[in-house]
Design a protein around this motif. Sequence first.
Motif, mmCIF file in Angstrom:
data_model
loop_
_atom_site.group_PDB
_atom_site.id
_atom_site.type_symbol
_atom_site.label_atom_id
_atom_site.label_comp_id
_atom_site.label_asym_id
_atom_site.label_seq_id
_atom_site.Cartn_x
_atom_site.Cartn_y
_atom_site.Cartn_z
ATOM 1 N N SER A 137 32.809 7.484 -4.915
ATOM 2 C CA SER A 137 31.834 8.410 -5.656
ATOM 3 C C SER A 137 32.437 8.737 -6.945
ATOM 4 N N ASN A 138 31.458 8.880 -8.092
ATOM 5 C CA ASN A 138 31.995 9.103 -9.317
ATOM 6 C C ASN A 138 32.290 10.543 -9.378
ATOM 7 N N GLU A 139 32.772 11.119 -10.576
ATOM 8 C CA GLU A 139 32.918 12.452 -10.872
ATOM 9 C C GLU A 139 31.829 13.314 -10.987
ATOM 10 N N ILE A 140 31.809 14.353 -10.221
ATOM 11 C CA ILE A 140 30.603 15.332 -9.899
ATOM 12 C C ILE A 140 31.035 16.614 -10.556
ATOM 13 N N PRO A 141 30.144 17.138 -11.320
ATOM 14 C CA PRO A 141 30.341 18.378 -12.067
ATOM 15 C C PRO A 141 30.395 19.458 -10.881
ATOM 16 N N GLU A 142 31.436 20.399 -11.212
ATOM 17 C CA GLU A 142 31.489 21.513 -10.296
ATOM 18 C C GLU A 142 30.202 22.385 -10.160
ATOM 19 N N THR A 143 29.367 22.395 -11.305
ATOM 20 C CA THR A 143 28.125 23.295 -11.055
ATOM 21 C C THR A 143 27.103 22.673 -10.271
ATOM 22 N N ILE A 144 27.158 21.594 -9.876
ATOM 23 C CA ILE A 144 25.907 20.665 -9.170
ATOM 24 C C ILE A 144 26.030 21.048 -7.814
ATOM 25 N N GLN A 145 24.793 21.796 -7.447
ATOM 26 C CA GLN A 145 24.712 22.247 -5.841
ATOM 27 C C GLN A 145 23.665 21.567 -5.163
ATOM 28 N N ILE A 146 23.745 21.400 -3.840
ATOM 29 C CA ILE A 146 22.746 20.867 -3.113
ATOM 30 C C ILE A 146 22.366 21.813 -1.629
ATOM 31 N N ALA A 147 21.524 21.502 -0.858
ATOM 32 C CA ALA A 147 21.585 22.212 0.400
ATOM 33 C C ALA A 147 22.734 21.622 1.243
ATOM 34 N N PRO A 148 23.247 22.655 1.902
ATOM 35 C CA PRO A 148 24.421 22.332 2.745
ATOM 36 C C PRO A 148 23.719 21.268 4.020
ATOM 37 N N MET A 149 24.808 20.694 4.261
ATOM 38 C CA MET A 149 24.756 19.543 5.248
ATOM 39 C C MET A 149 23.448 18.457 5.244
ATOM 40 N N LEU A 150 23.145 18.261 4.017
ATOM 41 C CA LEU A 150 22.382 17.468 3.522
ATOM 42 C C LEU A 150 22.598 15.986 3.925
ATOM 43 N N LEU A 151 23.874 15.642 3.310
ATOM 44 C CA LEU A 151 24.310 14.145 3.529
ATOM 45 C C LEU A 151 24.841 13.930 4.664
ATOM 46 N N ILE A 152 25.623 14.889 5.259
ATOM 47 C CA ILE A 152 26.545 14.479 6.398
ATOM 48 C C ILE A 152 25.835 13.996 7.536
ATOM 49 N N PRO A 153 24.590 14.381 8.041
ATOM 50 C CA PRO A 153 23.845 13.761 8.985
ATOM 51 C C PRO A 153 23.376 12.381 8.884
ATOM 52 N N PHE A 154 23.320 11.749 7.611
ATOM 53 C CA PHE A 154 23.249 10.365 7.639
ATOM 54 C C PHE A 154 24.593 9.556 7.920
#
Length: 250
Positions: A145-162
């Motif tokens: 993973s590259n460096e992700i800004p602290e301010t970036i937000q997504i819906a929770p549990m969006l990636l983990i199911p994959f």
Amino acid sequence: MEIKKMPPMSRNFVFVLILVYLVVAIFSFISLLNHNLKTISKNKALENKILETQLQIKNQELQYLKKQIHPHFLFNTLNTIYGFALKQSEDTPGIILKLSNLLDYILYQVNKPKVSLKEEIAHIEEYIELEKIRFQDTLKVSFSSNEIPETIQIAPMLLIPFVENAFKHGHLINGFINIEIVIRFSNDNLDFTIKNTTIQKEAIKENEGIGLKNIKKRLDILYIDNYTLDISEFEGWYNVNLNVLNLKTN
């Protein structure tokens, strides 16, 4: 009153008729305008009510989808703990600790509309560590993973199911299950790629379980017209690529 003493204009029948029609027209226009304004106001109120109802339905559907995802995720992890507990493995306390962190995320953070993307990635890494314990020497995982800004937000549990799906449906090839995960964020866009080894020609149909179906519905609700999801099988690999657009920093 004598006709001669009446104003000349009032003795003109055509003028009087025009004047009457003009007065009637003005009152009719005002009445029609008032009716239209009331109709527009009622239609606007009805439109707002419909939008509010649709929003409530979408929210209820979203909550329902979340409830379906979480038990499925927890079931596999609890099975891991159960298996190690039966063996009285020294790894059991470590697994329980990692699971407690995931439980905190699932039970408390998932109800938020958005979470930090970095937080989601951190829990993906914890999930991977759990699976490494379960699979022992039969698992090869590549994660970057590259460096992700602290301010970036997504819906929770969006990636983990994959991620969960890759471990669940991955197959041993030459004695190993291989899983590769790449997460990249740039220009307000998230690119998430995960693939696992498979030996099944019908891998796509097999993987289309409740988890992926629900995550697609969540994506449609939360990121409609702002995401692409590509799933394919090629040369012994089951591939998933999710691209979420316009994740603006706060």
